[in-house]
Design a protein around this motif. Sequence first.
Motif, short mmCIF file in Angstrom:
data_model
loop_
_atom_site.label_atom_id
_atom_site.label_comp_id
_atom_site.label_asym_id
_atom_site.label_seq_id
_atom_site.Cartn_x
_atom_site.Cartn_y
_atom_site.Cartn_z
N GLU A 44 -6.24 -0.75 8.84
CA GLU A 44 -6.19 -1.40 7.51
C GLU A 44 -5.51 -2.76 7.59
O GLU A 44 -5.93 -3.72 6.96
CB GLU A 44 -5.36 -0.55 6.54
CG GLU A 44 -6.18 0.36 5.68
CD GLU A 44 -5.35 0.92 4.53
OE1 GLU A 44 -4.34 0.32 4.14
OE2 GLU A 44 -5.75 1.98 4.04
N LYS B 211 -5.22 1.56 -3.51
CA LYS B 211 -6.10 0.90 -2.54
C LYS B 211 -6.37 -0.53 -2.99
O LYS B 211 -6.35 -0.83 -4.18
CB LYS B 211 -7.43 1.64 -2.46
CG LYS B 211 -7.30 2.97 -1.75
CD LYS B 211 -8.67 3.50 -1.37
CE LYS B 211 -8.50 4.80 -0.62
NZ LYS B 211 -9.25 5.90 -1.17
N LYS C 212 -9.08 -3.43 -3.36
CA LYS C 212 -10.54 -3.54 -3.43
C LYS C 212 -11.04 -4.87 -2.88
O LYS C 212 -12.03 -4.94 -2.17
CB LYS C 212 -11.00 -3.38 -4.89
CG LYS C 212 -10.86 -1.91 -5.32
CD LYS C 212 -11.00 -1.61 -6.78
CE LYS C 212 -11.93 -2.47 -7.57
NZ LYS C 212 -11.96 -2.11 -8.99
N ARG D 97 0.83 -1.21 0.00
CA ARG D 97 0.00 0.00 0.00
C ARG D 97 0.87 1.26 0.00
O ARG D 97 0.57 2.23 -0.69
CB ARG D 97 -0.90 -0.01 1.25
CG ARG D 97 -2.00 -1.04 1.20
CD ARG D 97 -3.24 -0.49 0.51
NE ARG D 97 -3.82 0.60 1.24
CZ ARG D 97 -3.86 1.87 0.81
NH1 ARG D 97 -3.38 2.20 -0.35
NH2 ARG D 97 -4.40 2.81 1.56
N GLU E 7 -6.97 -0.89 -7.11
CA GLU E 7 -7.54 0.19 -7.91
C GLU E 7 -6.92 0.18 -9.31
O GLU E 7 -5.83 -0.38 -9.51
CB GLU E 7 -7.12 1.54 -7.31
CG GLU E 7 -7.85 1.98 -6.11
CD GLU E 7 -7.30 3.33 -5.66
OE1 GLU E 7 -8.07 4.28 -5.63
OE2 GLU E 7 -6.09 3.41 -5.35
N GLU F 146 -3.54 3.08 9.09
CA GLU F 146 -2.74 1.96 8.58
C GLU F 146 -2.83 0.76 9.53
O GLU F 146 -2.81 -0.39 9.11
CB GLU F 146 -1.27 2.38 8.40
CG GLU F 146 -1.03 3.28 7.20
CD GLU F 146 -1.38 4.74 7.41
OE1 GLU F 146 -1.85 5.10 8.52
OE2 GLU F 146 -1.21 5.55 6.48
#
Length: 383
Positions: free
Chosen positions: A362, A218, A220, A212, A246, A359
Motif C-alpha cells: 500500500e 481506505k 480512494k 490509514r 471512504e 501495508e
Amino acid sequence: MTYHKEPIRFGMVGGGKTGGIGKVHRTSAEMFDRFKLCAGVFSSNPEISLESALEWGVSPDRNYLSYDEMALRESERPDGIRVVVITTPNHLHSGPIQSFISKGIHVICDKPLTNTLEEARKIQTVVQGSGRVFMMTYCYTGYPLVREAKARIARGDIGSIKMAKVEYPQGHLATPIENTDQKQFQWRTDPARSGEGGTIADIGTHAYHMLRFVTGLKVKSLSAELKSFVKNRKVDDNAIVNLRLENDAIGLIWASQAAIGHENSLNFKIYGDNGSLEWSHTDPSKLWLFQLDSPKQLITRGSAETTIASRRITNIPAGHPEGYHEAFANLYLEAARAIYAVDNKLDIPSEVDYPGIEEGVEGMEFVFASIASSRQNCAWVNL
Ligand SMILES: NC(=O)c1ccc[n+]([C@@H]2O[C@H](COP(=O)([O-])OP(=O)(O)OC[C@H]3O[C@@H](n4cnc5c(N)ncnc54)[C@H](O)[C@@H]3O)[C@@H](O)[C@H]2O)c1
C-alpha cells in the motif's frame, strides 16, 4: 500469552556500526529480551561488518559476506536464525526478502518496502505464499497513544471522520547535502537506489501508514504536488497530497525534508462530526481529545482513562517518558508474539497488531500514485 524461554535468534542485513537506523533496530529488538542477535552481513564493507559483529558478540563465523550466503548457511544450522531484519537502502530490500523467505526464515523489513512498484508486487506474492511472518517497521504505530487514538476512533469517540491530516516535516535535506560524503543522503536522493520517490517514499509512507492505521479508512484517490526545493535534486523533497477517503471523508498529507526548523515533527489531527483527536511525535505521551459540549481532555500514556489498546503496550508507569526506542520495541514485541504463534502452529492472537506485507505494498502504491498525479499537474489518481 506465554513465550518460549529462549529469545528468538535473529540476524541483520545492514545496520552495521556506521549505518543509520540499524542500531535502533538492534537496541529495540533486544530491549525486552525476546530477541538475540546471532548473525549478520552488517555492512557493504566487510571490515565494518566484522567489526560490528565482534563488538556485538556475534561469532565471526556467523558474520557473512553476502545475504544469500547467510540465508543458506543459517537455514542449515540447527541453531540458525528464525528471523532476519533488513535495514539496507531501499533497492536492497527485495533480494534479501526473497532469499530469506525461500529458506523459511521470517522477515522484518524497514520501509519503504522496496524501490519499484513492480518489485513490491513480486515480493507480495512471495511473502503471501510462504506462511512466514513479515513485518514492516512503520515504527510510529508502536506508540501507545497512537494505538489509543485508533481504539477511540473505532469506538466512536469523535463520531464519523470528516477529515484526517497528517504532517511529517523534517529539515535535514534543506541544502544539497547529497553533494557531501554522507552516504545515506547520496542513496536517498538517487532514484536508482531510493526509487523515483524521494521524501514521498522516505517519510511520506510513514504519514500515509499513520493515516490509514489510525482512521481505518481506505483511500480512494489522491492529488499530489511533489517538489524539489533544492535545485537540481533528482527526487522530491516536499510533498503535499490531498486524499479522498471512504465515507466521503477527506485527507491531507504534508511530508517534507526541506522544512527548515523541523527535526522529526510527525503529527496528526483527526476531525469527526462529534469531536477531534490530536497527537504529536514530539510529545508522544499526550493525546488531546476535543468533544462537542465537553471540556477538552488530555489523555496521558499509562493513565487510568486509557484503553487496553494502549495499556497492553505501555512499558513503564505514567509520567516516566517513553520514546522512540520503546515504540520500535513494541513493534518487535508484536513480531515476537506472531513468530511464537506461527512457529508453534498456533493462531496469531487477534490483539497482535503490526504492519505486514499489505501495508508495505500500500505504501508503494501511495508513492507511485503520488508521482503519477504530480506529473499530470496534480490530477486525481485512483488507488
Ligand atoms: N523506520 C524508520 O523510521 C526508518 C528510519 C531510517 C531509515 N529507515 C529505512 O532503513 C533503511 C536504511 O536506512 P539508513 O538510514 O539506516 O541507511 P544507511 O545508509 O545509514 O545504512 C544502510 C546500511 O546498509 C548497509 N549495506 C548496504 N548494502 C549492503 C549489502 N549489500 N549487504 C549488507 N549491508 C549493506 C550499509 O553498509 C549500511 O550499514 C532504508 O530503507 C530506510 O528507508 C527507516
